[in-house]
Design an enzyme around this catalytic site. Structure first.
Site, short mmCIF file in Angstrom:
data_model
loop_
_atom_site.label_atom_id
_atom_site.label_comp_id
_atom_site.label_asym_id
_atom_site.label_seq_id
_atom_site.Cartn_x
_atom_site.Cartn_y
_atom_site.Cartn_z
N SER A 153 -7.46 5.55 -0.37
CA SER A 153 -7.58 4.25 -1.19
C SER A 153 -8.88 3.78 -1.02
CB SER A 153 -6.54 3.17 -0.40
OG SER A 153 -5.23 3.67 -0.49
N GLN A 164 -4.55 -1.24 -7.46
CA GLN A 164 -5.34 -0.36 -6.41
C GLN A 164 -6.15 0.94 -7.13
OE1 GLN A 164 -3.87 2.99 -3.08
NE2 GLN A 164 -3.55 0.64 -2.18
N ASP A 170 0.99 -1.38 -0.24
CA ASP A 170 0.09 0.19 0.03
C ASP A 170 1.02 1.25 0.15
OD1 ASP A 170 -2.43 1.38 0.00
OD2 ASP A 170 -2.41 1.67 2.31
#
Length: 295
Positions: free
Chosen positions: A235, A285, A211
């Site tokens: 996110s 993502q 991440d």
């Protein structure tokens, strides 16, 4: 790899966050609880709940059935001053594959939800996209905190306290966006101190690291940086595929690019390689991105 006391402490803190307690309470799900990293923003770092949710699901699996993919959604901002409760639903167990759903809760409401698939090791056809050949080695690059120098910023404090040594191949975009507006970048990363020889921990820590920085390929494409006034990034979802074993306490190259941005959202993809060129994982993502002048 030697580690000084602050580096070891930062990795020990990560291991503490990943050290889940199993609750004696039972419903139709397995219940785990975990601690949270303290964060200057007060919001939980997304990689934390990724790693914790994955480990909780792994705890319901036999040791020889490893995760190969996960798909998750960030539902609400998490509070880094509070712990996390994770409920795991054992959706399916087959001869070769298992499926688990894990939801992370705070204050009784879900903040993250994922489904993960696990498989026994099996033979099959094999190929992999090769690692880029023209990337400098990590020893040729300065660490991100060294590049920030003596800047008294929240970014510098976060860099010095986090458990990962990170080295951008391109100039980092913490305070400015120098260079071309290119929708791609590469980052070397590794944990600052050795980890136990437990592949479950290494897979969870890799989810934790996945991440970090992947959103930057979107920002670079538009000349944005993390300190852009009024910039808002969050996110939305995260998908990850584990291809081959890797150690997160050894150097890995995270190659990232953004194929699309539209409608206040940006998509980023990444490939994580071991130092010797083995493709260990792939990541995708989508983020919400709000820029003040674009309304």
């Amino acid at each position: 790899m030697s580690a000084d006391a602050p580096a070891q402490t930062s990795v020990d803190n990560l291991l503490d966050v990943l050290d889940l307690d199993e609750s004696q309470a039972r419903t139709t799900e397995d219940i785990f609880t975990g601690r949270s990293h303290s964060m200057p923003t007060g919001r939980i770092y997304g990689g934390q709940v990724l790693g914790q949710s994955l480990l909780a699901a792994e705890r319901t699996m036999p040791a020889d059935r490893a995760v190969h993919s996960m798909h998750g959604y960030f539902l609400r901002p998490g509070d880094s001053s509070l712990g996390v409760t994770i409920a795991v639903d054992r959706i399916h167990d087959g001869r070769s594959f298992s499926t688990r759903r894990a939801q992370a809760y705070q204050n009784g409401v879900p903040i993250f939800s994922m489904i993960a698939s696990f498989q026994d090791e099996a033979p099959g056809v094999e190929h992999a996209e090769p690692m880029p050949a023209d990337v400098p080695q990590p020893e040729e690059l300065a660490s991100d905190e060294r590049l920030l120098g003596g800047a008294d910023t929240g970014a510098l404090r976060m860099l010095s306290e986090r458990p990962v040594d990170m080295r951008h191949v391109q100039t980092p975009i913490y305070l400015a966006a120098d260079g071309d507006r290119a929708a791609h970048q590469a980052v070397w990363m590794r944990l600052r101190a050795p980890m136990p020889d437990d592949q479950r921990l290494h897979r969870a820590a890799l989810a934790y690291l996945s991440d970090m920085t992947i959103q930057e390929s979107i920002l670079r494409a538009h000349g944005l940086h993390w300190s852009t006034p009024g910039l808002r990034v969050a996110s939305l979802d995260h998908a990850m595929w584990w291809h081959r074993p890797a150690r997160v306490d050894e150097w890995m190259l995270y190659v990232q690019q953004s194929p699309n941005a539209r409608g206040g959202r940006g998509l980023a993809t990444g490939r994580i390689y071991t130092r010797d060129g083995v493709l260990a994982a792939s990541v995708s993502q989508e983020i919400m991105i709000r820029v003040p002048e674009v309304r």
